[in-house]
Design a protein around this motif. Structure first.
Motif, short mmCIF file in Angstrom:
data_model
loop_
_atom_site.label_atom_id
_atom_site.label_comp_id
_atom_site.label_asym_id
_atom_site.label_seq_id
_atom_site.Cartn_x
_atom_site.Cartn_y
_atom_site.Cartn_z
N LYS A 48 7.67 1.52 -12.54
CA LYS A 48 8.78 2.39 -12.17
C LYS A 48 9.14 2.28 -10.69
O LYS A 48 10.26 2.60 -10.31
CB LYS A 48 8.44 3.85 -12.50
N ILE A 49 8.20 1.87 -9.86
CA ILE A 49 8.46 1.87 -8.41
C ILE A 49 8.70 0.48 -7.83
O ILE A 49 8.99 0.36 -6.64
CB ILE A 49 7.33 2.59 -7.63
N ILE A 50 8.63 -0.58 -8.65
CA ILE A 50 8.85 -1.92 -8.11
C ILE A 50 10.33 -2.29 -8.21
O ILE A 50 11.05 -1.73 -9.03
CB ILE A 50 7.95 -2.98 -8.80
N PRO A 51 10.79 -3.22 -7.38
CA PRO A 51 12.21 -3.61 -7.41
C PRO A 51 12.62 -4.18 -8.77
O PRO A 51 11.81 -4.76 -9.49
CB PRO A 51 12.29 -4.70 -6.33
N LYS A 52 13.89 -4.01 -9.10
CA LYS A 52 14.42 -4.45 -10.40
C LYS A 52 14.35 -5.97 -10.58
O LYS A 52 14.28 -6.45 -11.69
CB LYS A 52 15.88 -4.00 -10.56
N ASP A 53 14.37 -6.73 -9.49
CA ASP A 53 14.37 -8.20 -9.61
C ASP A 53 12.96 -8.79 -9.63
O ASP A 53 12.79 -9.99 -9.57
CB ASP A 53 15.19 -8.84 -8.50
N MET A 54 11.96 -7.93 -9.76
CA MET A 54 10.58 -8.40 -9.79
C MET A 54 10.08 -8.37 -11.23
O MET A 54 10.37 -7.43 -11.97
CB MET A 54 9.70 -7.50 -8.93
N PRO B 108 0.83 -1.22 0.00
CA PRO B 108 0.00 0.00 0.00
C PRO B 108 0.86 1.27 0.00
O PRO B 108 0.52 2.26 -0.64
CB PRO B 108 -0.82 -0.12 1.29
N GLU B 109 2.01 1.22 0.68
CA GLU B 109 2.91 2.38 0.72
C GLU B 109 3.49 2.68 -0.66
O GLU B 109 3.55 3.83 -1.09
CB GLU B 109 4.05 2.16 1.73
N ASP B 110 3.91 1.62 -1.37
CA ASP B 110 4.45 1.81 -2.73
C ASP B 110 3.35 2.24 -3.69
O ASP B 110 3.59 3.03 -4.60
CB ASP B 110 5.13 0.53 -3.24
N ALA B 111 2.14 1.73 -3.49
CA ALA B 111 1.03 2.10 -4.36
C ALA B 111 0.78 3.61 -4.31
O ALA B 111 0.40 4.22 -5.31
CB ALA B 111 -0.23 1.32 -3.98
#
Length: 180
Positions: free
Chosen positions: A95-101, A72-75
């Motif tokens: 753009k806001i999710i980790p690179k390894d996802m 929810p914080e990243d959202a």
């Protein structure tokens, strides 16, 4: 051709290449005769190298395919623009999710919206399918309009700030979303 790696086949391939590199027949488990090509030191070293590369590729692939999830914080960090299309919206999420996802795809989101009853697929006169908002979709802020593009008229689906927030909230509650 699929780019997905079958982890079971990869494990078998690594095992067999390692066995060959060690001079063992992977099918019978018996030593390969000394005069066979796999017992040549250069071939053996090459096979060990290939086994290492396969193993490394498998490990990277597993790390890269972490299930998509968003807190929810990243959202709350996702840039929301009124009346945007799904591709632009998903691009902002990625753009806001980790690179390894593994990245979220617009296809996954629209597929989920179809499954939840917010969009429906309709067949066009040319035989192709398109998506259009249902009454439930319009109620959350999904709309459509005919636009003219380089290849003629097309149905554009847009997502209000409310619709985007609804999708983000659903993603953060659900934890992940099936991808197509």
């Amino acid at each position: 051709m699929s780019t997905e790696i079958d982890q079971n086949k990869l494990k078998v391939a690594i095992d067999w290449v390692n066995k060959l590199a060690n001079g063992i027949n992977p099918l019978s488990g018996e030593p390969v005769p000394d005069n066979e090509i796999v017992n040549n030191v250069h071939i053996s070293r090459c096979l060990f190298y290939v086994a290492g590369i396969l193993s490394e590729a498998g490990n990277k692939r597993v790390r890269r395919e972490l299930d998509f999830h968003i807190t929810p914080e990243d959202a709350q960090k996702v840039v929301i623009v009124e009346g945007t299309g799904i591709s632009m919206f998903v691009s902002e999420i990625n753009k806001i999710i980790p690179k390894d996802m593994k990245r979220l795809s617009a296809v996954a989101v629209t597929g989920w919206l179809v499954g939840e009853g917010y969009l429906r697929e309709i067949k066009k006169d040319d035989g192709h399918t398109t998506k259009t908002p249902t009454e439930a979709g319009r109620a959350i802020g999904i709309s459509s309009e005919i636009r003219n593009g380089v290849h003629g008229d097309y149905l554009a689906i847009t997502y209000s700030t409310e619709a985007q927030r609804f999708i983000l909230e659903s993603l953060s509650k659900k934890g992940n979303m099936e991808r197509n």
